[in-house]
Design a protein around this motif. Structure first.
Motif, PDB file in Angstrom:
ATOM      1  N   ARG A  43      25.851   0.067  34.506  1.00  0.00           N
ATOM      2  CA  ARG A  43      25.165  -0.397  35.739  1.00  0.00           C
ATOM      3  C   ARG A  43      25.938  -0.392  37.426  1.00  0.00           C
ATOM      4  O   ARG A  43      25.063  -0.750  38.170  1.00  0.00           O
ATOM      5  N   SER A  44      26.938   0.158  37.456  1.00  0.00           N
ATOM      6  CA  SER A  44      27.401   0.160  38.820  1.00  0.00           C
ATOM      7  C   SER A  44      28.097   1.502  39.029  1.00  0.00           C
ATOM      8  O   SER A  44      28.639   1.847  37.843  1.00  0.00           O
ATOM      9  N   ASP A  45      28.067   1.890  39.778  1.00  0.00           N
ATOM     10  CA  ASP A  45      28.631   3.190  40.575  1.00  0.00           C
ATOM     11  C   ASP A  45      30.289   3.280  40.314  1.00  0.00           C
ATOM     12  O   ASP A  45      30.818   4.204  39.524  1.00  0.00           O
ATOM     13  N   TRP A  46      30.888   2.142  40.297  1.00  0.00           N
ATOM     14  CA  TRP A  46      32.311   2.003  39.934  1.00  0.00           C
ATOM     15  C   TRP A  46      32.707   2.008  38.610  1.00  0.00           C
ATOM     16  O   TRP A  46      33.790   2.393  38.088  1.00  0.00           O
ATOM     17  N   VAL A  47      31.836   1.822  37.751  1.00  0.00           N
ATOM     18  CA  VAL A  47      31.913   1.778  36.122  1.00  0.00           C
ATOM     19  C   VAL A  47      31.631   3.165  35.804  1.00  0.00           C
ATOM     20  O   VAL A  47      32.203   3.612  35.004  1.00  0.00           O
ATOM     21  N   SER A  48      30.464   3.751  36.366  1.00  0.00           N
ATOM     22  CA  SER A  48      29.793   5.168  35.783  1.00  0.00           C
ATOM     23  C   SER A  48      30.775   6.142  36.040  1.00  0.00           C
ATOM     24  O   SER A  48      30.702   7.247  35.363  1.00  0.00           O
ATOM     25  N   ASN A  49      31.654   5.950  36.867  1.00  0.00           N
ATOM     26  CA  ASN A  49      32.788   6.994  37.091  1.00  0.00           C
ATOM     27  C   ASN A  49      33.866   7.046  36.004  1.00  0.00           C
ATOM     28  O   ASN A  49      34.552   8.099  36.169  1.00  0.00           O
ATOM     29  N   CYS A  50      33.864   6.092  35.446  1.00  0.00           N
ATOM     30  CA  CYS A  50      35.023   5.972  34.567  1.00  0.00           C
ATOM     31  C   CYS A  50      34.756   6.771  33.330  1.00  0.00           C
ATOM     32  O   CYS A  50      33.540   7.101  32.875  1.00  0.00           O
ATOM     33  N   LYS A  51      35.812   7.514  32.619  1.00  0.00           N
ATOM     34  CA  LYS A  51      35.638   8.480  31.486  1.00  0.00           C
ATOM     35  C   LYS A  51      35.737   7.953  30.378  1.00  0.00           C
ATOM     36  O   LYS A  51      35.268   8.467  29.369  1.00  0.00           O
ATOM     37  N   THR A  52      36.543   6.730  30.101  1.00  0.00           N
ATOM     38  CA  THR A  52      36.646   6.011  28.688  1.00  0.00           C
ATOM     39  C   THR A  52      36.258   4.874  28.996  1.00  0.00           C
ATOM     40  O   THR A  52      36.079   4.200  29.898  1.00  0.00           O
ATOM     41  N   ALA A  53      35.896   4.172  27.703  1.00  0.00           N
ATOM     42  CA  ALA A  53      35.701   2.403  27.605  1.00  0.00           C
ATOM     43  C   ALA A  53      36.810   2.093  28.168  1.00  0.00           C
ATOM     44  O   ALA A  53      36.657   0.943  28.733  1.00  0.00           O
ATOM     45  N   LYS A  54      37.984   2.500  27.615  1.00  0.00           N
ATOM     46  CA  LYS A  54      39.277   1.678  28.418  1.00  0.00           C
ATOM     47  C   LYS A  54      39.428   1.484  29.804  1.00  0.00           C
ATOM     48  O   LYS A  54      39.643   0.691  30.383  1.00  0.00           O
ATOM     49  N   GLU A  55      39.050   2.768  30.217  1.00  0.00           N
ATOM     50  CA  GLU A  55      38.932   2.900  31.774  1.00  0.00           C
ATOM     51  C   GLU A  55      38.016   1.818  32.262  1.00  0.00           C
ATOM     52  O   GLU A  55      38.203   1.097  33.647  1.00  0.00           O
ATOM     53  N   ASP A  58      39.263  -1.606  32.029  1.00  0.00           N
ATOM     54  CA  ASP A  58      40.351  -1.917  33.039  1.00  0.00           C
ATOM     55  C   ASP A  58      39.887  -2.266  34.435  1.00  0.00           C
ATOM     56  O   ASP A  58      40.403  -2.946  35.326  1.00  0.00           O
ATOM     57  N   THR A  59      38.812  -1.472  34.857  1.00  0.00           N
ATOM     58  CA  THR A  59      38.006  -1.583  36.033  1.00  0.00           C
ATOM     59  C   THR A  59      37.594  -2.617  36.178  1.00  0.00           C
ATOM     60  O   THR A  59      37.609  -3.476  37.151  1.00  0.00           O
ATOM     61  N   LEU A  60      36.636  -3.315  35.355  1.00  0.00           N
ATOM     62  CA  LEU A  60      35.930  -4.498  35.325  1.00  0.00           C
ATOM     63  C   LEU A  60      37.035  -5.501  35.392  1.00  0.00           C
ATOM     64  O   LEU A  60      36.982  -6.525  36.091  1.00  0.00           O
ATOM     65  N   GLN A  62      40.056  -5.520  36.647  1.00  0.00           N
ATOM     66  CA  GLN A  62      40.847  -5.492  37.938  1.00  0.00           C
ATOM     67  C   GLN A  62      39.681  -5.966  38.901  1.00  0.00           C
ATOM     68  O   GLN A  62      40.281  -6.822  39.916  1.00  0.00           O
ATOM     69  N   THR A  63      38.686  -5.612  38.895  1.00  0.00           N
ATOM     70  CA  THR A  63      37.577  -6.055  39.965  1.00  0.00           C
ATOM     71  C   THR A  63      37.186  -7.689  39.713  1.00  0.00           C
ATOM     72  O   THR A  63      37.249  -8.189  40.784  1.00  0.00           O
ATOM     73  N   HIS A  64      37.191  -7.780  38.703  1.00  0.00           N
ATOM     74  CA  HIS A  64      36.680  -9.559  38.470  1.00  0.00           C
ATOM     75  C   HIS A  64      38.103 -10.446  38.650  1.00  0.00           C
ATOM     76  O   HIS A  64      38.106 -11.633  39.047  1.00  0.00           O
ATOM     77  N   GLU A  65      39.322  -9.962  38.292  1.00  0.00           N
ATOM     78  CA  GLU A  65      40.400 -10.681  38.245  1.00  0.00           C
ATOM     79  C   GLU A  65      41.541 -10.641  39.395  1.00  0.00           C
ATOM     80  O   GLU A  65      42.008 -11.105  39.618  1.00  0.00           O
ATOM     81  N   GLY A  66      41.388  -9.097  39.980  1.00  0.00           N
ATOM     82  CA  GLY A  66      42.258  -8.856  40.896  1.00  0.00           C
ATOM     83  C   GLY A  66      43.446  -8.360  40.465  1.00  0.00           C
ATOM     84  O   GLY A  66      43.875  -8.396  39.057  1.00  0.00           O
ATOM     85  N   THR A  67      44.244  -7.846  41.373  1.00  0.00           N
ATOM     86  CA  THR A  67      45.726  -7.399  41.343  1.00  0.00           C
ATOM     87  C   THR A  67      46.687  -8.873  41.103  1.00  0.00           C
ATOM     88  O   THR A  67      46.328  -9.888  41.453  1.00  0.00           O
ATOM     89  N   THR A  68      47.938  -8.376  40.751  1.00  0.00           N
ATOM     90  CA  THR A  68      48.821  -9.814  40.707  1.00  0.00           C
ATOM     91  C   THR A  68      49.060 -10.269  42.056  1.00  0.00           C
ATOM     92  O   THR A  68      49.195 -11.443  42.252  1.00  0.00           O
TER      93      THR A  68
END
Length: 117
Positions: A43-55, A58-60, A62-68
């Motif tokens: 549903r989003s460009d930043w997820v559709s560019n990922c190659k694996t489900a794991k990627e 991880d993107t989701l 980091q997007t929703h929780e942020g970095t440390t």
């Protein structure tokens, strides 16, 4: 986080294999050309560019929780608000309680638990 728990429950309900592939990888998602509407599409460009489900996971995450660093900054800001918390002039008790609950809930979501004491 609420979104994360709901997504984990949804993936587990779909299949334990899917949940395992998303969390552990590697799984390369494909969209069948049969026109099957039950196959979820990104549903989003930043997820559709990922190659694996794991990627994607991880993107989701980091997007929703942020970095440390972002989490630490959020915790510091909320702890400052918590320590200096007081009732504002012309604020109702209900509004004050809502504001306090918001601070405590956000701290809990970031992993900082405030004791009831």
């Amino acid at each position: 986080m609420y979104w994360k728990e709901r997504m984990l429950i949804f993936l587990e309900a779909c299949s334990l294999d899917i949940l395992e592939a998303v969390i552990d990888g590697p799984y390369v998602p494909t969209i069948a050309s049969t026109g099957d509407s039950s196959i979820p599409k990104p549903r989003s460009d930043w997820v559709s560019n990922c190659k694996t489900a794991k990627e994607m996971w991880d993107t989701l995450q980091q997007t929703h929780e942020g970095t440390t660093d972002i989490k630490r900054a959020g915790i510091n800001t909320l702890m400052h608000e918590y320590k200096l918390f007081n009732m504002k002039k012309d604020e109702s008790v209900n509004d004050m309680q809502t504001r306090f609950t918001h601070i405590v809930n956000n701290l809990n979501a970031l992993g900082k638990v405030i004791d009831n004491e």
